[in-house]
Structures are given as C-alpha cells and as structure tokens.
Design a protein around this motif. Structure first.
Motif, PDB file in Angstrom:
ATOM      1  N   GLU A 252     -18.143  -1.537   3.562  1.00  0.00           N
ATOM      2  CA  GLU A 252     -19.560  -1.892   3.430  1.00  0.00           C
ATOM      3  C   GLU A 252     -19.680  -3.397   3.220  1.00  0.00           C
ATOM      4  O   GLU A 252     -18.845  -4.006   2.548  1.00  0.00           O
ATOM      5  CB  GLU A 252     -20.179  -1.165   2.230  1.00  0.00           C
ATOM      6  CG  GLU A 252     -21.663  -1.411   2.040  1.00  0.00           C
ATOM      7  CD  GLU A 252     -22.217  -0.732   0.801  1.00  0.00           C
ATOM      8  OE1 GLU A 252     -23.442  -0.803   0.591  1.00  0.00           O
ATOM      9  OE2 GLU A 252     -21.421  -0.152   0.036  1.00  0.00           O
ATOM     10  N   ALA A 253     -20.713  -3.966   3.799  1.00  0.00           N
ATOM     11  CA  ALA A 253     -21.090  -5.374   3.575  1.00  0.00           C
ATOM     12  C   ALA A 253     -19.920  -6.346   3.612  1.00  0.00           C
ATOM     13  O   ALA A 253     -19.656  -7.009   2.626  1.00  0.00           O
ATOM     14  CB  ALA A 253     -21.831  -5.484   2.239  1.00  0.00           C
ATOM     15  N   PRO A 254     -19.201  -6.477   4.738  1.00  0.00           N
ATOM     16  CA  PRO A 254     -19.484  -5.858   6.033  1.00  0.00           C
ATOM     17  C   PRO A 254     -18.688  -4.569   6.238  1.00  0.00           C
ATOM     18  O   PRO A 254     -17.681  -4.335   5.567  1.00  0.00           O
ATOM     19  CB  PRO A 254     -19.006  -6.932   7.018  1.00  0.00           C
ATOM     20  CG  PRO A 254     -17.832  -7.548   6.310  1.00  0.00           C
ATOM     21  CD  PRO A 254     -18.179  -7.546   4.854  1.00  0.00           C
ATOM     22  N   LEU A 255     -19.127  -3.770   7.164  1.00  0.00           N
ATOM     23  CA  LEU A 255     -18.421  -2.538   7.534  1.00  0.00           C
ATOM     24  C   LEU A 255     -17.479  -2.826   8.700  1.00  0.00           C
ATOM     25  O   LEU A 255     -17.867  -3.443   9.688  1.00  0.00           O
ATOM     26  CB  LEU A 255     -19.430  -1.467   7.945  1.00  0.00           C
ATOM     27  CG  LEU A 255     -18.859  -0.212   8.609  1.00  0.00           C
ATOM     28  CD1 LEU A 255     -17.961   0.559   7.644  1.00  0.00           C
ATOM     29  CD2 LEU A 255     -19.978   0.685   9.139  1.00  0.00           C
ATOM     30  N   GLY A 256     -16.230  -2.370   8.560  1.00  0.00           N
ATOM     31  CA  GLY A 256     -15.333  -2.349   9.704  1.00  0.00           C
ATOM     32  C   GLY A 256     -14.474  -3.572   9.928  1.00  0.00           C
ATOM     33  O   GLY A 256     -13.790  -3.649  10.952  1.00  0.00           O
ATOM     34  N   GLU A 257     -14.435  -4.520   8.989  1.00  0.00           N
ATOM     35  CA  GLU A 257     -13.462  -5.610   9.115  1.00  0.00           C
ATOM     36  C   GLU A 257     -12.103  -5.072   8.676  1.00  0.00           C
ATOM     37  O   GLU A 257     -11.995  -4.300   7.724  1.00  0.00           O
ATOM     38  CB  GLU A 257     -13.856  -6.806   8.246  1.00  0.00           C
ATOM     39  CG  GLU A 257     -15.106  -7.533   8.724  1.00  0.00           C
ATOM     40  CD  GLU A 257     -14.884  -8.313  10.008  1.00  0.00           C
ATOM     41  OE1 GLU A 257     -13.715  -8.616  10.327  1.00  0.00           O
ATOM     42  OE2 GLU A 257     -15.878  -8.628  10.690  1.00  0.00           O
ATOM     43  N   VAL A 258     -11.058  -5.484   9.379  1.00  0.00           N
ATOM     44  CA  VAL A 258      -9.750  -4.877   9.159  1.00  0.00           C
ATOM     45  C   VAL A 258      -8.663  -5.944   9.180  1.00  0.00           C
ATOM     46  O   VAL A 258      -8.794  -6.967   9.848  1.00  0.00           O
ATOM     47  CB  VAL A 258      -9.479  -3.781  10.229  1.00  0.00           C
ATOM     48  CG1 VAL A 258      -9.437  -4.378  11.624  1.00  0.00           C
ATOM     49  CG2 VAL A 258      -8.223  -2.995   9.936  1.00  0.00           C
ATOM     50  N   ALA A 259      -7.605  -5.708   8.403  1.00  0.00           N
ATOM     51  CA  ALA A 259      -6.466  -6.637   8.366  1.00  0.00           C
ATOM     52  C   ALA A 259      -5.225  -5.862   7.967  1.00  0.00           C
ATOM     53  O   ALA A 259      -5.310  -4.796   7.341  1.00  0.00           O
ATOM     54  CB  ALA A 259      -6.719  -7.772   7.382  1.00  0.00           C
ATOM     55  N   ILE A 260      -4.063  -6.396   8.344  1.00  0.00           N
ATOM     56  CA  ILE A 260      -2.782  -5.871   7.857  1.00  0.00           C
ATOM     57  C   ILE A 260      -2.308  -6.799   6.743  1.00  0.00           C
ATOM     58  O   ILE A 260      -2.273  -8.012   6.910  1.00  0.00           O
ATOM     59  CB  ILE A 260      -1.742  -5.783   8.990  1.00  0.00           C
ATOM     60  CG1 ILE A 260      -2.150  -4.704   9.989  1.00  0.00           C
ATOM     61  CG2 ILE A 260      -0.353  -5.480   8.429  1.00  0.00           C
ATOM     62  CD1 ILE A 260      -1.173  -4.513  11.133  1.00  0.00           C
ATOM     63  N   LEU A 261      -1.952  -6.215   5.613  1.00  0.00           N
ATOM     64  CA  LEU A 261      -1.564  -6.993   4.445  1.00  0.00           C
ATOM     65  C   LEU A 261      -0.122  -7.462   4.586  1.00  0.00           C
ATOM     66  O   LEU A 261       0.790  -6.666   4.762  1.00  0.00           O
ATOM     67  CB  LEU A 261      -1.726  -6.143   3.184  1.00  0.00           C
ATOM     68  CG  LEU A 261      -1.528  -6.861   1.853  1.00  0.00           C
ATOM     69  CD1 LEU A 261      -2.549  -7.961   1.672  1.00  0.00           C
ATOM     70  CD2 LEU A 261      -1.616  -5.852   0.704  1.00  0.00           C
ATOM     71  N   ASN A 262       0.074  -8.777   4.502  1.00  0.00           N
ATOM     72  CA  ASN A 262       1.421  -9.337   4.568  1.00  0.00           C
ATOM     73  C   ASN A 262       2.007  -9.602   3.186  1.00  0.00           C
ATOM     74  O   ASN A 262       3.188  -9.395   2.954  1.00  0.00           O
ATOM     75  CB  ASN A 262       1.400 -10.639   5.380  1.00  0.00           C
ATOM     76  CG  ASN A 262       1.039 -10.406   6.832  1.00  0.00           C
ATOM     77  OD1 ASN A 262       1.521  -9.451   7.438  1.00  0.00           O
ATOM     78  ND2 ASN A 262       0.193 -11.257   7.385  1.00  0.00           N
ATOM     79  N   ASP A 263       1.169 -10.072   2.274  1.00  0.00           N
ATOM     80  CA  ASP A 263       1.608 -10.403   0.917  1.00  0.00           C
ATOM     81  C   ASP A 263       1.018  -9.383  -0.052  1.00  0.00           C
ATOM     82  O   ASP A 263      -0.199  -9.374  -0.276  1.00  0.00           O
ATOM     83  CB  ASP A 263       1.161 -11.817   0.550  1.00  0.00           C
ATOM     84  CG  ASP A 263       1.655 -12.250  -0.827  1.00  0.00           C
ATOM     85  OD1 ASP A 263       2.328 -11.439  -1.497  1.00  0.00           O
ATOM     86  OD2 ASP A 263       1.360 -13.386  -1.226  1.00  0.00           O
TER      87      ASP A 263
END
Length: 384
Positions: A252-263
C-alpha cells in the motif's frame, strides 16, 4: 530587495480558484508540473495575481518557483513576490532560480527535517539589478535559451520513455505463453507481514526500509533515509528476520513496488510483505513477475481501498503466477536480464546528458542575472 519586490499576504475569500500546491511546480524549471491546476475553495490559502512570482519557502533547495499566468490561490508554503514597476517579473523569476538566490534561501533556512526560509531572510538577499530595459533583454534571452534547452530535454525524456516501453514489453513477454499457473502461496516457504505499528525512529542505527524506499525494482536507501535503534531491533523484528535473496513487496502507498534484498542487516517497516520462496530461482521469477504489466494487473484486480489502493495478505497469496519447468524459467530470466542490461547501456548516457543540460541551464541563468554574461554579445562567464 524590499524596494523592488513586495511580499503579498492576502488570504483567500474561499471562492473556487485555480490552486497552486508545491506539487504543482516543477523544481529548477520555473513551470507547472501538470497542464492544468486543480480548482479549490481553500480559505487558508494565499491569493496571487498574474505576474506574481511564487517561491517555495519550504525546502528552498528544491528550487520551486513559478510566475503566475493568471489570478488564483496557493499554499501558504509559497512566498507571493510581487515586483514593483522597477522589476521585470520574468527577471524576478529567473533570479529566484539562480544559484546565489537558492544558496541564500538555503543558508537562511531553519529546521532540520522541514527547513524553511522566510520573507525577512529572503528580502536581505543581495542582488544585481540592472536597468528595467536590461532586465527585459536578459529575460528575453533566457526565455529563448532555456526553451532551446528544454526542447532538447523533452526529446531525451521521450527517448527514455521509449526505452521504458521496451523494458515493459521485454518483461511482459517472459510470462506469456505459459501452459498453466500456480497460486503464489505454493511457491513460497515463508511470508513475513510487517504491517502494523510504526517503530520508533532514530537519527542513527539500523537502516529502516519503508515502502517509500522500494522504488524502480530496488531498495533505494537515499529516499528519505530512516533508522531504528539497535536496542529495538530484536523486539521490532520479532515476526522474522530477513535474509539475502528475500523478495520485498509494498502492499500500500505505493502498491506493487518490489525488490530483492541484498543486505539483510536492515529493519522493515509497515506496508511491506517479505516473500521467501522455496528456491532462489523462484525469488527472481516472482520479482520479475511483479515488475511485469501482467503481474501488476493481478495485484490491482485484488486491491481494495478508495484513497489508497492496498492488498490484503490472503488476496496476495491467491495471485496466480505463470509457471514453467526450472530450465525454461532460468533461460527466460537470463534472456530478460540480458535485454534489461542492453537497455540500461542506452539509458545511462541519456541520463548523463540530462544532468549536463540541467547544469547548463542553471549556469546560464546564474551568469545572466548576476551580470557575468553579456546577453547582447554572448561574452562573459565560461558556461562549459
């Protein structure tokens, strides 16, 4: 400056008027960020008239300045600067976009998180004031030259938009032509939902990833950096600790942002769900799926909310993900990443050219309004 510019503080009478908010002004550009202004009936807003220069006293380093082309109202965070007959309005606009003005405004700001300057401080800014006719010549020169720079900038932004479309098509094609799909819950070994209370934030400590830090497919620590105390880390992260390779999704706020965690040495804030697939290959598959138009549309179909769209955990678990055998998935991801890197090689020099154009624009304005550059001969300060 007080003898050539007045600060106007006139409250709105509450009638519907075109309203200028800070978000309405494009930084460092002297223009609106959208084609049309909203119409509002805000009694706490300030009135302005055509020819007034509106300068943001909040975070003045953002260089949000605009010459009003019609009467209206605006947020109280704007200084309404009205030039006297001795001051050409467009010259005043360019002066407020020059480096000396912005440096003075920033130097006289107070407050750490939300720095503001004031009219009393701005009014003491030293300025070079040529004759009215010379001001007009300078303003006309800058109108012409900045328009030329802005046309170049617009063409480069169009090129970046085409590259964005190319990336979207490349990503979307990866998930087409699948034989079947599986609900994402069947690909995931662990879900950790960090929604809920907001942790106590500190000036230093463990980096706190908020929904605003996940942007454009990665964790951007430079976007509003925040921290929590190392002493609070274990109690806050009691729902589970992150690992390298986990997928982070904003709900939510924003919906749908995505990342792969490296650290993994981070804390996670609310509005983020951590997804840990059964295998590393599926982490990349899920990551790229939620970056694809197809994946984003599946999230939107399950989202709820009127002012801010969000997705509940049970609805997220039911999102269908196209599946292939491992060899096919691996080949598709490999081809996708080759395509994305190819686009990035094209994107980087365009981004650098945009930075150079912005620097050129700033240098040109500064030189012209400080008398370092003769607009009639083109001689003066080195703008290279």
């Amino acid at each position: 400056m007080r003898h050539v510019v007045r600060n106007i503080v006139e409250k709105s009478d509450g009638s519907p008027q075109p309203f200028v908010g800070l978000e309405s002004i494009e930084g460092n550009a002297g223009r609106l960020s959208a084609d049309e202004l909203p119409i509002k009936s805000a009694t706490d807003s300030l009135r302005h008239q055509k020819g007034d220069v509106l300068f943001s006293k909040l975070r003045p380093y953002l260089a949000k300045s605009l010459m009003a082309d019609r009467p209206g109202t605006g947020t109280g965070e704007l200084l309404v600067l009205r030039p006297t007959p001795q001051m050409e309005p467009r010259y005043l606009l360019y002066m407020t976009l020059s480096r000396p003005w912005l440096e003075w405004a920033e130097m006289t700001s107070y407050g750490s998180k939300m720095p503001r300057t004031s009219w009393d401080a701005i009014a003491e800014c030293p300025l070079w004031l040529p004759s009215f006719q010379e001001q007009r010549r300078i303003a006309h020169f800058l109108d012409t030259e900045t328009a030329r720079i802005d046309r170049l900038r617009a063409s480069m932004i169009d090129a970046l938009s085409l590259l964005d479309e190319r990336d979207r098509t490349t990503i979307d094609n990866v998930f087409r032509d699948g034989d079947h799909s599986r609900q994402i819950r069947r690909l995931v070994a662990k879900w950790i939902d960090y929604r809920g209370a907001t942790p106590t934030k500190t000036e230093h400590g463990v980096p706190l990833i908020t929904a605003g830090n996940i942007f454009n497919g990665r964790v951007d620590y430079g976007r509003s950096p925040e921290f929590i105390s190392e002493n609070d880390y274990d109690s806050w992260m009691r729902r589970g600790l992150p690992r390298s390779g986990d997928v982070l999704l904003t709900t939510e706020a924003p919906l749908g942002e995505v990342a792969i965690l490296n650290d993994p040495a981070v804390a996670l804030a609310q509005r983020i769900i951590l997804i840990r697939p059964h295998q590393a290959l599926d982490a990349h598959w899920i990551y790229w799926y939620f970056r694809s138009p197809l994946g984003k549309s599946e999230l939107l179909r399950r989202a709820t909310g009127s002012t801010a769209l969000g997705i509940k955990a049970d609805r997220l678990r039911s999102v269908p993900v196209p599946v292939f055998d491992d060899a096919e998935k691996q080949q598709r991801i490999k081809n996708l990443e080759i395509g994305i890197k190819s686009t990035l090689r094209l994107r980087s020099p365009i981004g650098r050219q945009l930075e150079l154009l912005a620097e050129r624009r700033q240098a040109l304005i500064t030189a012209a309004v400080t008398g370092q550059f003769d607009v009639t001969t083109g001689r003066g300060a080195d703008l290279s």
